[in-house]
Design a protein around this motif. Structure first.
Motif, PDB file in Angstrom:
ATOM      1  N   SER A  57      47.824  37.076  40.724  1.00  0.00           N
ATOM      2  CA  SER A  57      46.919  38.213  40.669  1.00  0.00           C
ATOM      3  C   SER A  57      45.593  38.006  41.415  1.00  0.00           C
ATOM      4  O   SER A  57      44.909  38.968  41.746  1.00  0.00           O
ATOM      5  CB  SER A  57      46.655  38.606  39.220  1.00  0.00           C
TER       6      SER A  57
ATOM      7  N   LEU B 279      41.627  36.697  42.313  1.00  0.00           N
ATOM      8  CA  LEU B 279      40.341  37.025  41.679  1.00  0.00           C
ATOM      9  C   LEU B 279      39.432  37.651  42.717  1.00  0.00           C
ATOM     10  O   LEU B 279      39.532  37.366  43.908  1.00  0.00           O
ATOM     11  CB  LEU B 279      39.657  35.737  41.217  1.00  0.00           C
ATOM     12  N   ASP B 280      38.538  38.462  42.252  1.00  0.00           N
ATOM     13  CA  ASP B 280      37.448  38.913  43.093  1.00  0.00           C
ATOM     14  C   ASP B 280      36.573  37.664  43.324  1.00  0.00           C
ATOM     15  O   ASP B 280      36.148  37.041  42.351  1.00  0.00           O
ATOM     16  CB  ASP B 280      36.677  39.996  42.315  1.00  0.00           C
TER      17      ASP B 280
ATOM     18  N   LYS C 240      41.915  39.638  45.197  1.00  0.00           N
ATOM     19  CA  LYS C 240      42.582  40.373  44.126  1.00  0.00           C
ATOM     20  C   LYS C 240      43.956  40.859  44.586  1.00  0.00           C
ATOM     21  O   LYS C 240      44.074  41.498  45.616  1.00  0.00           O
ATOM     22  CB  LYS C 240      41.723  41.543  43.669  1.00  0.00           C
TER      23      LYS C 240
END
Lengths: 139, 115
Positions: A84, A86-87, A123
């Motif tokens: 997934s 991450l920012d 993301k």
């Protein structure tokens, strides 16, 4: 990204916490083979464990990949997942005076123990954690 | 595969108002559930706490985080917490994260006083 053209060991691991000690033993054994001393091996083991823990906790995928590259006087390690992500603004090193429970404690430890740590994450597009450690350099 | 590379033993001495928690093995993402269930029992007691890590071979940020919440819990009850007998590899992580003072680990080995 790993730049070294020497020996590279690639391993695919399930994101199952029960294998975290196997990952540590593997990292430890490879670092020993390359010629790191006991303290350096311990540092590499902890850093790889922390990076893998982050993947297992946050990636939401079934497997991830570890690469260990042998250099003349260093080791490069890349831990990659297609999860997934991450920012990047969420990736922070915690202020230890205020908050040691923060998830960033692992990143703080990795950065303290290794000579280079780079985290690339986007993301929805996974995360790559790159680390490098030289022999005979004090932490 | 063994998913419990950790063992925990809690000894309560109500007369001395002290409990001792002995943790053995490796504290990581795999074993933290077992550690946390023992810590829940500690949370419910109103006693000072000594954590003996003589047989603990490995700890990472997962374990340190659990100890920090334990520290906060003890502090909220106005109770003390101290970590003793750490192996050098484990001690290093506490040093690196500036957590030695939090757990009273700065005294010399010859200091027999707990607090």
């Amino acid at each position: 990204m790993i730049t070294n053209s020497g020996n590279v060991i690639k391993i695919s691991m399930p994101t199952d916490p029960k294998f975290i000690s196997v990952i540590r033993m593997t990292a430890s054994s490879i670092a020993n083979q390359i010629g790191f001393n006991i303290e350096e091996i311990e540092d590499i083991k902890i850093a790889v464990s922390e990076a893998s823990t982050n993947v297992i906790k946050y990636s939401n995928v079934d497997t991830f990949e570890l690469k260990f590259a042998e250099g003349e006087d260093f080791i490069e390690i890349e831990i990659r997942d297609d999860g997934s992500g991450l920012d990047p603004s969420q990736i922070k090193v915690p202020n230890l005076e205020e908050d040691r429970e923060d998830g960033g404690l692992g990143i703080y430890i990795m950065k303290a123990l290794m000579d280079e740590v780079d985290i690339h994450s986007e993301k929805g597009k996974g995360t790559i954690i790159y680390m490098k450690k030289y022999m005979g350099k004090e932490v | 595969m063994n998913n419990k590379i950790i063992s925990a033993e809690l000894d309560k001495d109500k007369e001395k108002e002290l409990m001792t928690l002995k943790l053995a093995g490796e504290i990581d993402l795999n074993t933290i559930k077992n550690v946390k269930s023992m810590l829940e029992e500690v949370h419910s007691e109103d006693l000072d706490l000594v954590i003996d890590l003589e047989l603990c071979r490995f700890i990472d940020s997962t374990g340190l985080g659990a100890f920090v919440s334990l520290y906060k819990n003890q502090k909220s009850k106005d109770k003390k917490v101290k970590i003793i007998n750490t192996q050098e590899s484990v001690r290093r992580l506490f040093r690196l994260t500036n957590m030695e003072k939090m757990f009273g680990m700065e005294e010399t080995e010859h200091d027999n006083k707990l607090w």
